[in-house]
Design an enzyme around this catalytic site. Structure first.
Site, PDB file in Angstrom:
ATOM      1  CE  LYS A 151      -3.341   2.557   2.889  1.00 32.13           C
ATOM      2  NZ  LYS A 151      -4.244   2.524   4.061  1.00 32.13           N
TER       3      LYS A 151
ATOM      4  CG  ASP B 273      -5.600   7.810   4.537  1.00 34.41           C
ATOM      5  OD1 ASP B 273      -6.509   8.468   3.972  1.00 34.41           O
ATOM      6  OD2 ASP B 273      -5.810   6.759   5.174  1.00 34.41           O
TER       7      ASP B 273
ATOM      8  CE  LYS C 136      -6.641   8.595   7.936  1.00 31.90           C
ATOM      9  NZ  LYS C 136      -7.333   7.465   8.585  1.00 31.90           N
TER      10      LYS C 136
ATOM     11  CG  ASP D  17      -1.988   5.114   4.868  1.00 32.32           C
ATOM     12  OD1 ASP D  17      -1.847   4.033   5.474  1.00 32.32           O
ATOM     13  OD2 ASP D  17      -3.066   5.469   4.347  1.00 32.32           O
TER      14      ASP D  17
ATOM     15  CG  ASP E 282      -9.980   7.345   6.443  1.00 28.40           C
ATOM     16  OD1 ASP E 282      -8.906   7.333   5.795  1.00 28.40           O
ATOM     17  OD2 ASP E 282     -10.031   7.533   7.670  1.00 28.40           O
TER      18      ASP E 282
ATOM     19  CD  GLU F 123      -6.749   5.188   2.267  1.00 27.52           C
ATOM     20  OE1 GLU F 123      -7.761   5.304   2.975  1.00 27.52           O
ATOM     21  OE2 GLU F 123      -5.621   4.913   2.727  1.00 27.52           O
TER      22      GLU F 123
ATOM     23  NE  ARG G  93     -10.937  -1.291   3.436  1.00 29.58           N
ATOM     24  CZ  ARG G  93     -11.564  -1.547   4.579  1.00 29.58           C
ATOM     25  NH1 ARG G  93     -12.694  -2.234   4.586  1.00 29.58           N
ATOM     26  NH2 ARG G  93     -11.064  -1.121   5.726  1.00 29.58           N
TER      27      ARG G  93
HETATM   28  N1  BES Z   1      -4.428   4.381   6.771  1.00 29.67           N
HETATM   29  C1  BES Z   1      -5.575   4.092   7.546  1.00 29.67           C
HETATM   30  C2  BES Z   1      -5.312   3.058   8.640  1.00 29.67           C
HETATM   31  C3  BES Z   1      -4.345   3.443   9.736  1.00 29.67           C
HETATM   32  C4  BES Z   1      -4.819   4.023  10.901  1.00 29.67           C
HETATM   33  C5  BES Z   1      -3.007   3.187   9.628  1.00 29.67           C
HETATM   34  C6  BES Z   1      -3.936   4.358  11.911  1.00 29.67           C
HETATM   35  C7  BES Z   1      -2.116   3.511  10.645  1.00 29.67           C
HETATM   36  C8  BES Z   1      -2.579   4.091  11.793  1.00 29.67           C
HETATM   37  C9  BES Z   1      -6.688   3.536   6.660  1.00 29.67           C
HETATM   38  O1  BES Z   1      -6.707   4.008   5.350  1.00 29.67           O
HETATM   39  C10 BES Z   1      -7.995   3.934   7.285  1.00 29.67           C
HETATM   40  O2  BES Z   1      -8.225   5.104   7.410  1.00 29.67           O
HETATM   41  N2  BES Z   1      -8.799   2.947   7.661  1.00 29.67           N
HETATM   42  C11 BES Z   1     -10.044   3.168   8.259  1.00 29.67           C
HETATM   43  C12 BES Z   1     -11.022   2.196   7.652  1.00 29.67           C
HETATM   44  C13 BES Z   1     -12.463   2.454   8.029  1.00 29.67           C
HETATM   45  C14 BES Z   1     -12.962   3.722   7.403  1.00 29.67           C
HETATM   46  C15 BES Z   1     -13.287   1.290   7.537  1.00 29.67           C
HETATM   47  C16 BES Z   1      -9.914   2.907   9.757  1.00 29.67           C
HETATM   48  O3  BES Z   1      -9.226   1.966  10.135  1.00 29.67           O
HETATM   49  O4  BES Z   1     -10.494   3.665  10.544  1.00 29.67           O
HETATM   50 ZN    ZN Z   2      -4.854   4.635   4.583  1.00 23.50          ZN
HETATM   51 ZN    ZN Z   3      -7.785   5.832   5.104  1.00 22.97          ZN
END
Ligand code: BES
Ligand code: ZN
Ligand code: ZN
Length: 484
Positions: free
Chosen positions: A251, A256, A263, A274, A333, A335, A337
Site C-alpha cells: 500500500k 491519507d 480524518k 501510509d 477513508d 482507500e 483496500r
Molecule cells: N491508513 C488508515 C489506517 C491506519 C490508521 C493506519 C492508523 C495507521 C494508523 C486507513 O486508510 C484507514 O483510514 N482505515 C479506516 C477504515 C475504516 C474507514 C473502515 C480505519 O481503520 O479507521
Molecule cells: Zn490509509
Molecule cells: Zn484511510
C-alpha cells in the site's frame, strides 16, 4: 553508518576503547575480564560500573604498561529481544564518544555466542544508529568510526550481508519518514528508479495516462482529488537461479487525509507513513537483490494521495475495478483496500507462486496489536509457518488472524458486488476479506496489516524516534529461510 569489522582474536586492544558486554545478574563477570586480560585498574571500578544516571561508565586501565579504556555494558537477558535493544542503546552511546576505533567483546556475557546472537547484536546496532536528520539545519557531529567485533567466529560474511540488508531497511525507513510534502506518488517513483539501478532489476512506472489506458479505475478514483496524480510502480528482480516467483504488493498512500470522509488532525499526523507497506516491499526487494537471493520477485506499489477536492470520489459512488468487479464506496477513508484490489488483480495475471501484501490498512489492527505485531491473514500453511518463524527470529512479529467466511456477508451491498466498508466490529478482518475478494483463490496469498508496527514507538528502544521500515527484515528472513 559506522564501519563494522571483525577481529578473530580474543584480544585486548591498547590505546582505545574496549567494550565488554556482561550479564547484569552476574556481577563477578567484569572481575573475570580484568583477570583474563591481566588488567591493572583501580579496584574501585567494579563497584561503580553504572553511574547514578544509569549509564555505563568508561574506565582507564593499564595492560603491560600501556593504557586503554574499558566499558562494561550490562545486558539484561531476562528480557526478550534485549540484545537488539541494548545494542541499539550502546551504539547511540558510543557515537558520542571520541574514540575512532572501538572493540566490542561479547565475552563474558555470552560465553557461547551463536550465529544468531551476533546477528541480533549487529542488527540492534544498525537499527539504533539510524537517523533521519536531513531537515535539521544543525546536525549532530558524526565522526566516522571503526567498530570491531571480537569473536572466534568468522563474522566477515555476516557483517557484509547485514550491511546490505540494512541498505534495504534504511531505504524503507527513509521513505516512511519522508514527509508527504516531499514524498508524492511521483517522487516516490523517482526514488525507486534511482535506487534500483542494480543488476537483474528493472523498474517500470505507470503514470495516470497509462493507468487509464489499462483500466486501473480504483487507483485512479482514490487519487483523483490530489494535484499529485497516482502512479503504479513495478519493480522486477529476476536472478538467473530463481526457484519461485513471488509478487509483493505494498500500500503506497503517500498521504491519507481520509478523502471526503476526512480524518481529524491527530489522525492525520502519522499518515505520511501510509505508504510504509510499499516502502518495505521496495526495501525487501532491494535487500534481496543486493544479497542475490534466488527468488524472482515482482513488487507492485500503487502510489496515491487520498485528498479532498471537487472531483473527489464520494461515499455512495459505485466504481469498477481493473477486472470489472464493482465496489460501492461506503467511506473514502477505506482507500487502501481499493488501490490494493486493482494491484492484486494485476498480480493474479502474473501467475506467481505466492502473493504477499503489506498495508497500513486499518486502525482496528493497530488497536488490537499495538506496535509489536502485524496482523497476518492467510489460508496457506507454508506462508503462515514461514512468516511466524521469520517474525520470531527478526522480532518483526506477526500474529495470525482468521479470514472468517461468515463475515464475508458484512461487505454485501445491493448496489454492487462488494462494499468497501463493513460494520465497526471485525474491522481488520473485513478489510482482509475485501482484499481476498480480488485474489485468485488458486494462488497462495498472505496479507499483513502493518498499521501498528510501521510507526515509531516507545516499545522498542531502536524505534523511538523514527518510523520503522517494518517488514524488510521479516520478508528477507522468510526468503532466506528457503521455506517458500
Ligand atoms: N491508513 C488508515 C489506517 C491506519 C490508521 C493506519 C492508523 C495507521 C494508523 C486507513 O486508510 C484507514 O483510514 N482505515 C479506516 C477504515 C475504516 C474507514 C473502515 C480505519 O481503520 O479507521
Ligand atoms: Zn490509509
Ligand atoms: Zn484511510
Amino acid at each position: 553508518m559506522m564501519n563494522f569489522g571483525f577481529n578473530n582474536n580474543n584480544i585486548f586492544e591498547i590505546n582505545t576503547l574496549n567494550v565488554f558486554l556482561y550479564d547484569k545478574t552476574k556481577i563477578n563477570e567484569p572481575e573475570e575480564v580484568l583477570k583474563k586480560f591481566n588488567l591493572e585498574a583501580d579496584s574501585g571500578i567494579l563497584n561503580n560500573l553504572i553511574s547514578d544516571s544509569g549509564e555505563a561508565v568508561l574506565f582507564p586501565a593499564v595492560s603491560e604498561g600501556k593504557s586503554a579504556t574499558l566499558l562494561f555494558y550490562p545486558l539484561d537477558q531476562s528480557k526478550p529481544n534485549e540484545l537488539r535493544n541494548s545494542a541499539s542503546r550502546l551504539i547511540k552511546y558510543l557515537s558520542g564518544k571520541k574514540f575512532e576505533n572501538i572493540y566490542i567483546n561479547l565475552y563474558p556475557a555470552l560465553k557461547n555466542p551463536s550465529v544468531s546472537t551476533f546477528r541480533e547484536l549487529l542488527e540492534g546496532m544498525r537499527l539504533g544508529e539510524y537517523k533521519f536528520d536531513k531537515y535539521k539545519t544543525k546536525k549532530d557531529e558524526n565522526k566516522s568510526k571503526q567498530l570491531y567485533f571480537v569473536s572466534s567466529f568468522d563474522l566477515e560474511k555476516m557483517i557484509t550481508e547485514i550491511d546490505l540488508l540494512f541498505k534495504g531497511v534504511n531505504f524503507s525507513r527513509d521513505l516512511s519518514n519522508e514527509p508527504a510534502n516531499v514524498l508524492t506518488p511521483e517522487t516516490f517513483a523517482q526514488e525507486i528508479k534511482k535506487a534500483f539501478e542494480l543488476p537483474s532489476t528493472t523498474v517500470t512506472v505507470m503514470d495516470e495516462k497509462k493507468l487509464k489506458a489499462m483500466g486501473f479505475n480504483l487507483i485512479l478514483s482514490v487519487g483523483n482529488a490530489s494535484s499529485n496524480p497516482p502512479r503504479l510502480i513495478k519493480i522486477h528482480y529476476k536472478p538467473a537461479n530463481a526457484k519461485k516467483k513471488i509478487v509483493l504488493v505494498g500500500k503506497g498512500v503517500t498521504y491519507d487525509a481520509g478523502g471526503l470522509s476526512i480524518k481529524t488532525t491527530p489522525g492525520m499526523f502519522e499518515m505520511k507513513a501510509d505508504m510504509a507497506g510499499a516502502g518495505s516491499v521496495a526495501g525487501a526487494i532491494y535487500a534481496a537483490a543486493l544479497n542475490e537471493l534466488p527468488y524472482e520477485i515482482i513488487g507492485l506499489l500503487p502510489a496515491v494521495e487520498n485528498m479532498l477536492a471537487g472531483n473527489s470520489y464520494k461515499p455512495g459512488d459505485v466504481l469498477t475495478g481493473y477486472k470489472g468487479k464493482t465496489v460501492e464506496i461506503g467511506d473514502t477513508d477505506a482507500e487502501g483496500r481499493l488501490i490494493l484490489a486493482d494491484a492484486l488483480e494485476y498480480a493474479n495475471e502474473l501467475k506467481p507462486d505466492y502473493i504477499i501484501d503489506l498495508a497500513t490498512l486499518t486502525g482496528a489492527a493497530f488497536v488490537s496489536f499495538g506496535f509489536l505485531y502485524s496482523a497476518m491473514f492467510t489460508e496457506d500453511k507454508t506462508l503462515a509457518e514461514t512468516f511466524d518463524a521469520a517474525g520470531k527470529s527478526t522480532y518483526e512479529l506477526v500474529w495470525q488472524m482468521p479470514l472468517t467466511k461468515e463475515y464475508k456477508s458484512l461487505l454485501d451491498t445491493k448496489m454492487a458486488d462488494i462494499s468497501n466498508i463493513g460494520p465497526r466490529h471485525s474491522g481488520a478482518i473485513t478489510a482482509a476479506l475485501f482484499l481476498q475478494h480480488f485474489v485468485d483463490e488458486k494462488i497462495p496469498w498472505m496479507h499483513l496489516d502493518v498499521a501498528g508496527p510501521s510507526i515509531k514507538n516507545d516499545i522498542l528502544d531502536y524505534y523511538k524516534d523514527y518510523n520503522t521500515g517494518y517488514g524488510v527484515r521479516l520478508i528477507y528472513q522468510a526468503l532466506k529461510s528457503g521455506k517458500l
